[in-house]
Design a protein around this motif. Structure first.
Motif, PDB file in Angstrom:
ATOM      1  N   UNK A 215       7.422  10.769  -3.941  1.00 58.24           N
ATOM      2  CA  UNK A 215       8.822  10.408  -4.110  1.00 58.24           C
ATOM      3  C   UNK A 215       9.690  11.612  -4.451  1.00 58.24           C
ATOM      4  N   UNK A 216      10.992  11.404  -4.424  1.00 57.10           N
ATOM      5  CA  UNK A 216      11.953  12.506  -4.561  1.00 57.10           C
ATOM      6  C   UNK A 216      11.742  13.322  -5.827  1.00 57.10           C
ATOM      7  N   UNK A 217      11.318  12.688  -6.920  1.00 55.38           N
ATOM      8  CA  UNK A 217      11.151  13.416  -8.168  1.00 55.38           C
ATOM      9  C   UNK A 217       9.874  14.244  -8.195  1.00 55.38           C
TER      10      UNK A 217
ATOM     11  N   UNK B 195       0.821  -1.217   0.000  1.00 55.82           N
ATOM     12  CA  UNK B 195       0.000   0.000   0.000  1.00 55.82           C
ATOM     13  C   UNK B 195       0.852   1.262   0.000  1.00 55.82           C
ATOM     14  N   UNK B 196       2.118   1.133   0.423  1.00 54.34           N
ATOM     15  CA  UNK B 196       3.007   2.293   0.443  1.00 54.34           C
ATOM     16  C   UNK B 196       3.485   2.699  -0.948  1.00 54.34           C
ATOM     17  N   UNK B 197       3.264   1.855  -1.942  1.00 56.00           N
ATOM     18  CA  UNK B 197       3.668   2.203  -3.299  1.00 56.00           C
ATOM     19  C   UNK B 197       2.932   3.455  -3.780  1.00 56.00           C
ATOM     20  N   UNK B 198       1.671   3.584  -3.417  1.00 54.89           N
ATOM     21  CA  UNK B 198       0.894   4.755  -3.835  1.00 54.89           C
ATOM     22  C   UNK B 198       1.442   6.024  -3.203  1.00 54.89           C
ATOM     23  N   UNK B 199       1.894   5.922  -1.963  1.00 53.68           N
ATOM     24  CA  UNK B 199       2.498   7.079  -1.284  1.00 53.68           C
ATOM     25  C   UNK B 199       3.817   7.434  -1.951  1.00 53.68           C
ATOM     26  N   UNK B 200       4.616   6.421  -2.239  1.00 58.77           N
ATOM     27  CA  UNK B 200       5.912   6.642  -2.880  1.00 58.77           C
ATOM     28  C   UNK B 200       5.729   7.305  -4.247  1.00 58.77           C
ATOM     29  N   UNK B 201       4.712   6.846  -4.991  1.00 58.99           N
ATOM     30  CA  UNK B 201       4.468   7.406  -6.316  1.00 58.99           C
ATOM     31  C   UNK B 201       4.037   8.867  -6.235  1.00 58.99           C
TER      32      UNK B 201
ATOM     33  N   UNK C 299      12.495   3.488   3.259  1.00 60.12           N
ATOM     34  CA  UNK C 299      12.734   3.865   1.865  1.00 60.12           C
ATOM     35  C   UNK C 299      11.822   5.009   1.432  1.00 60.12           C
ATOM     36  N   UNK C 300      10.551   4.881   1.785  1.00 61.21           N
ATOM     37  CA  UNK C 300       9.577   5.911   1.368  1.00 61.21           C
ATOM     38  C   UNK C 300       9.873   7.230   2.064  1.00 61.21           C
ATOM     39  N   UNK C 301      10.138   7.167   3.346  1.00 60.39           N
ATOM     40  CA  UNK C 301      10.444   8.406   4.093  1.00 60.39           C
ATOM     41  C   UNK C 301      11.714   9.065   3.567  1.00 60.39           C
ATOM     42  N   UNK C 302      12.718   8.267   3.259  1.00 56.28           N
ATOM     43  CA  UNK C 302      13.961   8.817   2.721  1.00 56.28           C
ATOM     44  C   UNK C 302      13.721   9.534   1.399  1.00 56.28           C
ATOM     45  N   UNK C 303      12.932   8.931   0.540  1.00 57.33           N
ATOM     46  CA  UNK C 303      12.634   9.544  -0.751  1.00 57.33           C
ATOM     47  C   UNK C 303      11.787  10.810  -0.573  1.00 57.33           C
ATOM     48  N   UNK C 304      10.934  10.824   0.448  1.00 54.86           N
ATOM     49  CA  UNK C 304      10.086  11.993   0.662  1.00 54.86           C
ATOM     50  C   UNK C 304      10.876  13.220   1.104  1.00 54.86           C
ATOM     51  N   UNK C 305      11.944  13.009   1.844  1.00 56.04           N
ATOM     52  CA  UNK C 305      12.686  14.155   2.386  1.00 56.04           C
ATOM     53  C   UNK C 305      14.000  14.406   1.652  1.00 56.04           C
TER      54      UNK C 305
END
Length: 264
Positions: free
Chosen positions: A202-204, A193-199, A256-262
C-alpha cells in the motif's frame, strides 16, 4: 540409457523388451536431470503422453505423484521446478491426494530461485510452472479455491531480488483468473486475498527504488485486471473466454490496490 527419441518416433509405444515400471522410474529421474536436453526433450513428451493415454496405471501414477511431492524438497532447482509439471499431468488425469496440495503450498511461496531460464540448466520457470499447478488445484473440486488465491498472494508478496523476465507474471495472472472462475466463490472470497497484497504494498509502504517483488506483483495484477474485464480463456485450445462471476467487485478492488501501489 533409454532412447526416448526413438520411443517418441514410434508413437510412444513401450519397447517389448522393457519393463514399464522401470521406464517410469527412469522418466522420473530424467525430469530432474540438470541437462535440459534430457529433462525438457523427448522424456517429458513421453511421460506426458503415457499419463494422458493411461499407459501408466493408477497405482504407478499415484506413486509418481508422491515422488513429485517429495521432490519439492530436492536441493536441485530443476528437480523442484519440474515437479509441478508432472503433478499437473497427474491431476489432469484424475489422480489427487491432499498431501500433494500441502507439499505444493509449502514450496511455492518459499522458493527463492525464480530464474526463468538459465544458460546451462535451461528452463526452470518456478513461478510459471507453479502457476500452472495452482490453476489446476484451484479448479479442483477437492481443493479450497480461497486457499489457492491466498497462496498466489503469498507468492506475489514474498521478497525476491529477481524481476520476472519470461512472462511468468502473465502465467500467474492467468492462473489466478482461472481460479476466480469458480462459481462457488463468494464476492468476499474473490476479493479478500488482495488484502494481503494491499497490506504489503500500500501507499504507506512504498519505497524507492521499487523492489523486484513489487514490480512482479504490479505487473501480475495489471494483467489480472484485464482478464477480469474480458474473461480468461481455459487451458483448452481455441476456447472462448470464461467470465469471472464477481467481475465488477474484483475490478473495483484491483483498481483500489493498484492505485495505492503506484500512488506518490
Amino acid at each position: 540409457m533409454t532412447d526416448w527419441n526413438s520411443i517418441e518416433a514410434a508413437d510412444y509405444a513401450i519397447p517389448a523388451d522393457r519393463d514399464p515400471g522401470e521406464l517410469v522410474d527412469e522418466l522420473s529421474r530424467a525430469l530432474a536431470d540438470p541437462d535440459p536436453l534430457v529433462r525438457d526433450g523427448a522424456a517429458y513428451s513421453v511421460l506426458h503422453t503415457w499419463i494422458e493415454r493411461g499407459v501408466i496405471d493408477g497405482s504407478r501414477r499415484r506413486a509418481l505423484g508422491d515422488e513429485m511431492a517429495d521432490r519439492f524438497l530436492d536441493p536441485e532447482i530443476q528437480a523442484r521446478t519440474f515437479a509441478p509439471l508432472v503433478l499437473d499431468m497427474l491431476v489432469a488425469k484424475g489422480e489427487f491426494r491432499a498431501e500433494w496440495v500441502e507439499a505444493f503450498a509449502r514450496w511455492y511461496p518459499a522458493e527463492e530461485d525464480l530464474r526463468g531460464y538459465d544458460e546451462e540448466l535451461g528452463w526452470l520457470h518456478a513461478v510459471a510452472h507453479g502457476a500452472d499447478l495452482l490453476d489446476r488445484f484451484g479448479r479442483h473440486a477437492e481443493v479450497d479455491p480461497v486457499r489457492m488465491l491466498e497462496l498466489a498472494a503469498a507468492r506475489l508478496t514474498a521478497p525476491t531480488g529477481h524481476v520476472l523476465d519470461q512472462l511468468e507474471d502473465d502465467r500467474l495472472a492467468r492462473a489466478i483468473a482461472r481460479v476466480l472462475t469458480r462459481t462457488d466463490l463468494s464476492e468476499r472470497d474473490a476479493t479478500g486475498w488482495l488484502d494481503a497484497v494491499d497490506a504489503e504494498f500500500g501507499a504507506d509502504r512504498i519505497v524507492t527504488p521499487v523492489s523486484a517483488h513489487f514490480s512482479n506483483c504490479l505487473r501480475t495484477l495489471r494483467l489480472l485486471y484485464v482478464l477480469a474485464d474480458r474473461g480468461v480463456r481455459p487451458p483448452t485450445q481455441d476456447a472462448a473466454p470464461v467470465p469471472l462471476p464477481h467481475r465488477e467487485a474484483l475490478k473495483t478492488r484491483l483498481g483500489e490496490v493498484l492505485d495505492r501501489m503506484v500512488r506518490r
